[in-house]
Enzyme design. Structure first.
Site, mmCIF file in Angstrom:
data_model
loop_
_atom_site.group_PDB
_atom_site.id
_atom_site.type_symbol
_atom_site.label_atom_id
_atom_site.label_comp_id
_atom_site.label_asym_id
_atom_site.label_seq_id
_atom_site.Cartn_x
_atom_site.Cartn_y
_atom_site.Cartn_z
ATOM 1 N N GLN A 149 -13.160 -8.786 5.960
ATOM 2 C CA GLN A 149 -13.117 -7.814 4.532
ATOM 3 C C GLN A 149 -11.722 -8.153 3.824
ATOM 4 O O GLN A 149 -11.737 -7.755 2.736
ATOM 5 C CB GLN A 149 -13.514 -6.430 5.033
ATOM 6 C CG GLN A 149 -14.575 -6.039 5.608
ATOM 7 C CD GLN A 149 -14.693 -4.691 6.258
ATOM 8 O OE1 GLN A 149 -14.954 -3.588 5.856
ATOM 9 N NE2 GLN A 149 -14.230 -4.756 7.523
ATOM 10 N N GLY A 172 0.853 -1.046 0.073
ATOM 11 C CA GLY A 172 0.209 -0.142 -0.018
ATOM 12 C C GLY A 172 0.827 1.312 -0.111
ATOM 13 O O GLY A 172 2.104 0.964 -0.117
ATOM 14 N N ASP A 173 0.146 2.427 0.242
ATOM 15 C CA ASP A 173 1.110 3.444 0.071
ATOM 16 C C ASP A 173 2.065 3.746 1.207
ATOM 17 O O ASP A 173 3.257 4.083 1.008
ATOM 18 C CB ASP A 173 0.057 4.889 -0.011
ATOM 19 C CG ASP A 173 -0.747 4.893 1.103
ATOM 20 O OD1 ASP A 173 -1.048 3.970 2.044
ATOM 21 O OD2 ASP A 173 -1.112 6.127 1.259
ATOM 22 N N GLY A 174 1.825 3.304 2.343
ATOM 23 C CA GLY A 174 2.789 3.402 3.423
ATOM 24 C C GLY A 174 3.892 2.717 3.235
ATOM 25 O O GLY A 174 5.192 2.847 3.409
ATOM 26 N N ASP A 224 -8.279 -0.566 1.035
ATOM 27 C CA ASP A 224 -8.795 0.586 1.262
ATOM 28 C C ASP A 224 -8.783 1.551 -0.325
ATOM 29 O O ASP A 224 -9.395 2.635 -0.200
ATOM 30 C CB ASP A 224 -7.748 1.425 2.142
ATOM 31 C CG ASP A 224 -7.647 0.599 3.325
ATOM 32 O OD1 ASP A 224 -8.500 -0.264 3.879
ATOM 33 O OD2 ASP A 224 -6.489 0.889 4.212
ATOM 34 N N ARG A 232 -28.826 -1.693 15.706
ATOM 35 C CA ARG A 232 -27.765 -2.815 16.099
ATOM 36 C C ARG A 232 -26.500 -2.421 15.207
ATOM 37 O O ARG A 232 -26.527 -1.846 14.058
ATOM 38 C CB ARG A 232 -28.281 -4.139 15.680
ATOM 39 C CG ARG A 232 -29.257 -4.752 16.606
ATOM 40 C CD ARG A 232 -28.875 -4.930 17.832
ATOM 41 N NE ARG A 232 -29.897 -5.801 18.723
ATOM 42 C CZ ARG A 232 -30.986 -5.185 19.262
ATOM 43 N NH1 ARG A 232 -30.793 -3.885 19.349
ATOM 44 N NH2 ARG A 232 -31.750 -5.749 19.972
ATOM 45 N N MET A 237 -13.978 -1.280 7.034
ATOM 46 C CA MET A 237 -12.504 -0.832 7.118
ATOM 47 C C MET A 237 -12.417 0.252 6.049
ATOM 48 O O MET A 237 -13.338 0.761 5.369
ATOM 49 C CB MET A 237 -11.590 -1.866 6.669
ATOM 50 C CG MET A 237 -11.562 -2.891 7.992
ATOM 51 S SD MET A 237 -10.364 -4.033 7.802
ATOM 52 C CE MET A 237 -9.999 -4.952 9.373
ATOM 53 N N GLY A 238 -11.095 0.838 5.981
ATOM 54 C CA GLY A 238 -10.979 1.831 4.969
ATOM 55 C C GLY A 238 -9.729 2.730 5.478
ATOM 56 O O GLY A 238 -9.379 3.774 4.829
ATOM 57 N N ARG A 239 -9.366 2.781 6.943
ATOM 58 C CA ARG A 239 -8.639 3.724 7.658
ATOM 59 C C ARG A 239 -9.067 5.206 7.298
ATOM 60 O O ARG A 239 -10.441 5.409 7.431
ATOM 61 C CB ARG A 239 -7.207 3.601 7.069
ATOM 62 C CG ARG A 239 -6.466 2.602 7.486
ATOM 63 C CD ARG A 239 -4.742 2.556 7.205
ATOM 64 N NE ARG A 239 -4.322 1.643 7.055
ATOM 65 C CZ ARG A 239 -3.770 0.713 7.929
ATOM 66 N NH1 ARG A 239 -3.836 1.514 9.200
ATOM 67 N NH2 ARG A 239 -3.153 -0.348 7.852
HETATM 68 O O1 F6P Z 1 -5.078 -1.089 5.249
HETATM 69 C C1 F6P Z 1 -5.996 -2.123 5.313
HETATM 70 C C2 F6P Z 1 -6.600 -2.406 6.808
HETATM 71 O O2 F6P Z 1 -7.460 -3.575 6.648
HETATM 72 C C3 F6P Z 1 -7.447 -1.049 7.027
HETATM 73 O O3 F6P Z 1 -8.610 -0.943 6.353
HETATM 74 C C4 F6P Z 1 -7.509 -1.294 8.527
HETATM 75 O O4 F6P Z 1 -7.661 -0.371 9.209
HETATM 76 C C5 F6P Z 1 -6.188 -1.961 8.899
HETATM 77 O O5 F6P Z 1 -5.723 -2.490 7.617
HETATM 78 C C6 F6P Z 1 -6.186 -3.209 9.884
HETATM 79 O O6 F6P Z 1 -4.911 -3.560 10.085
HETATM 80 P P1 F6P Z 1 -4.566 -4.717 10.998
HETATM 81 O O7 F6P Z 1 -4.672 -6.008 10.173
HETATM 82 O O8 F6P Z 1 -3.057 -4.501 11.109
HETATM 83 O O9 F6P Z 1 -5.307 -4.850 12.187
#
Ligand code: F6P
Length: 358
Positions: free
Chosen positions: A282, A109-111, A135, A274, A177-179
């Site tokens: 995901q 990913g970008d990081g 993401d 709920r 998810m998606g940060r």
């Molecule tokens: O970047 C992908 C991702 O699945 C994000 O959507 C989520 O916040 C994060 O990684 C979860 O990371 P980990 O698997 O380290 O808990």
């Protein structure tokens, strides 16, 4: 002169479906077409620093072992999504040269790609990047490997939740998810028929969510609703919802619960809500046909870049075609976020989905 290249490959950061399909395409093109040697580096950068020790052990890959992996999730090369202590950096950088690599294909990913590029610059590596992440937030590529599959997974979950929501006249809040990016929530929310989609990029009002739900009851006579919330969406006061795990790591989680409670309170407890936090399901499953095709094209294109010695680039998907872009541009741009002008945001709004205060 021996021009048989020795090519390294690793997966870095969080996994996703389609990684093995990239590895398979790289292996097919590098080994079968070019007769290069392909070195699989396990556990991302850790495999470069601890390559001599067991069980971490970089090894030559043969296509026969990889061929059946097209439709499998996860990564046969394993992956780690954490940083490394400063003192390990030199070892990681030296690992590339100790393995005698001519080039390295990194699927990240970008990081991860930003960190690997720094090492490439410092250590004189020939690096080619392949974008992957559920993401879908890597700049200069409209799609990253894994996103399409995650959208399908979340869409299916929303649909399943609709049935039970309907039985009990409930509001189902689905946290995805998606940060810091709302791509996954937006795509799956629209595809799954959500009534409200809350994303980090656009502020929202709880009252407006309740108004939307009331209108659905009045106009459509439907007594349940689906609210999709991206994990990185903030409260209306601008707070992220997080928790700290046993290792002291802060993780995004809890905005779904917050939204569900506020909907209940704002409706004078008339709306029963709920929450479902979809979590790592995901990232699981087998890649969709789209992801397999994308991964295969990306893998082939990455090998082509190595063959033509065009390094410091990332393969990318733009306007339906696979191309490549300078890694420096991708990193300078940072995380690709949505904007209120994005056509899918506009589409959602136009068909009556509440997507926040535009
Ligand atoms: O970047 C992908 C991702 O699945 C994000 O959507 C989520 O916040 C994060 O990684 C979860 O990371 P980990 O698997 O380290 O808990």
């Amino acid at each position: 002169m021996n021009n048989r290249k020795r090519l390294g490959i690793l997966t870095s950061g969080g996994d996703c479906p389609g990684l093995n399909a990239v590895i398979r395409a790289v292996a097919a093109h590098a080994i079968l077409t070019h007769n290069w040697e392909l070195i699989g580096i396990p556990y991302g950068s850790q495999g470069l620093s601890e390559r001599q020790s067991i069980p971490i052990n970089a090894q030559s890959l043969n296509f026969k072992g990889i061929d059946p992996l097209l439709g499998t999730g996860g990564t046969i090369l394993k992956s780690i999504s954490k940083g490394y202590p400063e003192e390990q950096e030199d070892k990681i950088i030296a690992g590339y040269h100790d393995l005698g690599l001519d080039a390295l294909i990194a699927i990240g990913g970008d990081g991860s790609l930003a960190i690997l590029r720094q090492r490439a610059q410092k250590g004189g590596w020939n690096l080619v990047g392949v974008p992957k992440t559920i993401d879908n937030d890597v700049a200069f590529t409209e799609r990253s490997v894994g996103f399409d599959t995650a959208v399908s997974t979340v869409t299916e979950a929303i649909e399943k939740l609709s049935f039970t929501a309907s039985s009990h006249d409930r509001v189902m809040v689905v946290e995805v998810m998606g940060r810091t990016a709302g791509h996954l929530a937006l795509h799956a929310g629209i595809a799954g028929g959500a009534d409200a989609i809350l994303i980090p990029e656009i502020p929202y009002s709880i009252e407006k969510i309740c108004t939307t739900i009331n209108q659905i009851q009045e106009i459509l006579g439907r007594h349940f609703a689906i609210v999709v919330v991206a994990e990185g969406a903030q409260t209306p006061d601008g707070e992220s919802r997080t928790y700290t795990d046993a290792l002291g790591e802060v993780r995004l989680r809890g905005i779904g619960e917050y939204v569900a409670d506020r909907i209940c309170l704002a409706s004078n407890k008339e709306l029963e809500a709920r929450v479902t936090v979809l979590g790592h399901v995901q990232r699981g499953g087998t890649p969709t046909a789209f992801d397999r095709l994308l991964a295969t094209q990306f893998g082939k294109a990455a090998v082509d870049l190595v063959a033509s010695e065009q390094y410091d680039r990332m393969v990318a998907y733009q306007c339906g075609k696979v191309t490549s872009v300078p890694l420096s541009d991708v990193i300078a741009k940072g995380t690709m976020l949505l904007t209120p002008n994005d056509s899918l945001v506009q589409t959602a709004q136009a068909i009556g989905i509440y997507v926040g205060e535009l």
